[in-house]
Write an enzyme that holds these catalytic residues in place. Sequence first.
Site, mmCIF file in Angstrom:
data_model
loop_
_atom_site.group_PDB
_atom_site.id
_atom_site.type_symbol
_atom_site.label_atom_id
_atom_site.label_comp_id
_atom_site.label_asym_id
_atom_site.label_seq_id
_atom_site.Cartn_x
_atom_site.Cartn_y
_atom_site.Cartn_z
ATOM 1 N N GLU A 106 99.545 -4.108 94.437
ATOM 2 C CA GLU A 106 100.957 -3.722 94.942
ATOM 3 C C GLU A 106 101.503 -2.648 93.493
ATOM 4 O O GLU A 106 102.085 -1.882 93.593
ATOM 5 C CB GLU A 106 101.963 -4.875 94.873
ATOM 6 N N ASP A 253 93.184 -2.715 105.746
ATOM 7 C CA ASP A 253 93.888 -1.522 106.182
ATOM 8 C C ASP A 253 93.723 -0.191 105.274
ATOM 9 O O ASP A 253 92.773 0.749 105.600
ATOM 10 C CB ASP A 253 95.327 -1.447 106.660
ATOM 11 N N GLU A 347 105.934 -8.091 113.432
ATOM 12 C CA GLU A 347 105.113 -8.090 112.438
ATOM 13 C C GLU A 347 103.600 -8.580 112.956
ATOM 14 O O GLU A 347 102.478 -7.986 112.618
ATOM 15 C CB GLU A 347 105.214 -9.226 111.562
ATOM 16 N N GLU A 365 104.764 2.424 108.767
ATOM 17 C CA GLU A 365 103.736 2.755 109.271
ATOM 18 C C GLU A 365 103.699 3.586 110.364
ATOM 19 O O GLU A 365 102.836 4.537 110.950
ATOM 20 C CB GLU A 365 102.488 1.816 109.526
ATOM 21 N N THR A 451 98.916 5.471 99.878
ATOM 22 C CA THR A 451 99.163 4.630 101.104
ATOM 23 C C THR A 451 100.638 4.095 100.697
ATOM 24 O O THR A 451 101.257 3.924 101.790
ATOM 25 C CB THR A 451 98.396 3.446 100.799
#
EC number: 3.2.1.-
Length: 794
Positions: A106, A253, A347, A365, A451
């Site tokens: 992160e 992902d 989710e 996304e 991302t």
Amino acid sequence: TNSMFSPEDFGLCTVISVGEQILEMFDHAYGSYMKYAYPADELMPLSCRGRVRGLEPNRVILFFPLLCFILFFAQLLNRLEDFEEAVKKTVKDVRLDNDVVVSVFETNIRVLGGLLGAHVMADLLKQRGEKMQWYGDELLHMAKDLGYRLLPAFNTTSGLPYPRVNLRYGVVNPLSRTGTETDTCTACAGTMILEFAALSRLSGESVFEEHARKALDVLWEKRQRGSNLMGTVINIHNGDWVRRDSGVGAGIDSYYEYLMKAYILLGDNVYLERFNTHYSAIMKYISQPPLLLSVHMHNPTVNVRSWMDSLLAFFPGLQVLRGDLKPAIETHEMLYQVTKQHKFLPEAFTTEFRVHWGQHPLRPEFAESTYFLYKATGDPYYLKVGQSIVEKLNTHTRVPCGFAAVQDVRTGAHEDRMDSFFLAEMFKYLYLLFSEKSHLPFDIDDYIFTTEAHLLPVSLSTSQPACEGNNTDLYTTQVEDLFTYSCPSAQTLFPNNPSFAKTIRDSYKYLTGVGRAPHTSPVRGIELPLHDTGMEPVEFLKSMGISLTPLTDMAAASSASRTKDSQKGVYRVKLVAEVRHTPEEEEVVPHIVQLISPPFLGRTVLTAGPAKFGMDLTKQEHGVKGSIVKSVPYTACGHIENPIELQGHIALALRGDCMFAAKARRLQEAGAIGVIFIDQREDSSSAETPLFQMVGDGESTDDITVPLVFLFSREGAILTGALQEHQNVDVLLLPKERQLGKEKTEKLNIKFRLAKEGELEDNEADTGTTIRLVLETDHQEPCSLDRKSPQSTP
């Protein structure tokens, strides 16, 4: 154009108004942070205050939204004065030498990526002579400082990074409070190359790119050679797979995303070869249009779950970069239909498009894929999709102090959080969706999105030296297609057929049933409310006494039944279904945490969820009793620092950061006799959110023998508040039906038998517990078993 519509059909005035609306929304969100939260980590939009480490439940990492502000306004809106002021604030206020444990993944994508993107823009403005003439690479120096603070995480035997690092003390230092972790997710280890390679090439220090490259090399070597699929969780020391489910969603992902984008940013064919190999495997095993279902990496013909998570919504956008637009359109349309049904992407949602996990933390996304599809096809349909996203955000998530995440899409309840990605990504993709390239202050095609939607210049592949020591052998893709080495071409994909994209979408237009016109039929039928319960449809039918006939038996039964049941008033129900055998869902048995010490004395009872592993409390007659003690650390994801206090007590641990099973093992080893997990999501409660069973980590959990229960945050706050006020609190863990002090209804079993008069045995007659039921003969009408005799007396 490659659409049946033209931009005029959508309405230029609408485009402009939506773009202005997006800017106003960003100003509201960012302005609320600056007013109520700065310089705290995050804004809590319901509380109208900042999330401060140590005072509020911490969720992710050190975070400064200024970085999002810098990129958004400077790169897209050309607000140069705001940009310059924000850079000065960042240089002045952001300090990285903090004794905090952060997520390596992160921190890399949010903070390091933000610093690098801001530096690139500051340097560009300085070269143009427009602004920033005072700038001396301060942001790049901060990025390099942060990069060196993340490097200790890569000090493992395999080269895969630890999932967490202390910004001041690293990993091995006794003060670091980390370094005991053994596992990391594939995305966590494989989503470093863009930021680390950019840092190396901008700073001239190759160590960052080398470490990120090594981690990708390890992951590539650990792929399943038969299927070319990857698992989701891997051991950072020996490289063994811990979770072998393979999909394109959570946990894996951005690994695939960064292989493709590393080729674009760095121009290295190795990354493209690897991506193409994985992509072929994904399309062979995981893609089941329009669904993307996780499979077992070693046995890819087996689906490992019947639900999908919302993070996979990025994948159509990645498919656009790959040039594979047909499956991208199919999956995106499926996702759009789910948002029509539930307002937002839950989710997680089932293959029948029902809610599996109801949260929606304002994830971007779906907007990201919408943007890429519009830019690839020019189809105004995707502008309408984008407009629906804007309207739903304003209608259902806007609050006076920002935008609040949705705790459950079924109830619309809010959660007191507004993640950084909402500022960094959501508004950027939406604004770009409604913007023309000519209106931007720079050429967007000169940059690649990370991302986290930070922008890095693709010129790094030629203007800066590449990482040295690349000894990785090329893996040649066996089957190459038109887009193996090129960007997608709409003219090639849709030659002289502008309706092609619409044709693809129309096949999935009513996938979830929303928007379909009522169907009229002359045949009378029975409508079964299969989706109004939490039960699976097959189980619902079973509960009604309806069985299903296999398809193979239907043909024979059909011809035989045509001559029967033809009388008036008799109906024949024919259910035709193709049933796949899946493990039956277990019923969630409610448990409780009952406070039994003074002053509570059993009057405070908290509803809890059970676990599928550990001690089975339903088989414990009196439950498990003990005093509660908070685990240190509270998440129980590292070395347990207070085993003496936990010995013989029931531990409290916060959900998040690692698996339930990992927490349970550590606390059991520390001597705890039970564990109460508390939800880290604020304001969740058993009254508003369905109970669930905690599951293990995919491996055997036979070694976990202590009882485990789960409390939502509101119930957890009652428990921790009691502990804070009274210091010594005893609780009882047990199934709800065995609640201490609850009045129980005694059951009386009555048996009937028919006997002629005089046959009653003497011992039965003397017990005083026998009820005699005498049936006297009705001489006018014989006694019938299917009606009550009027002469029956007790």
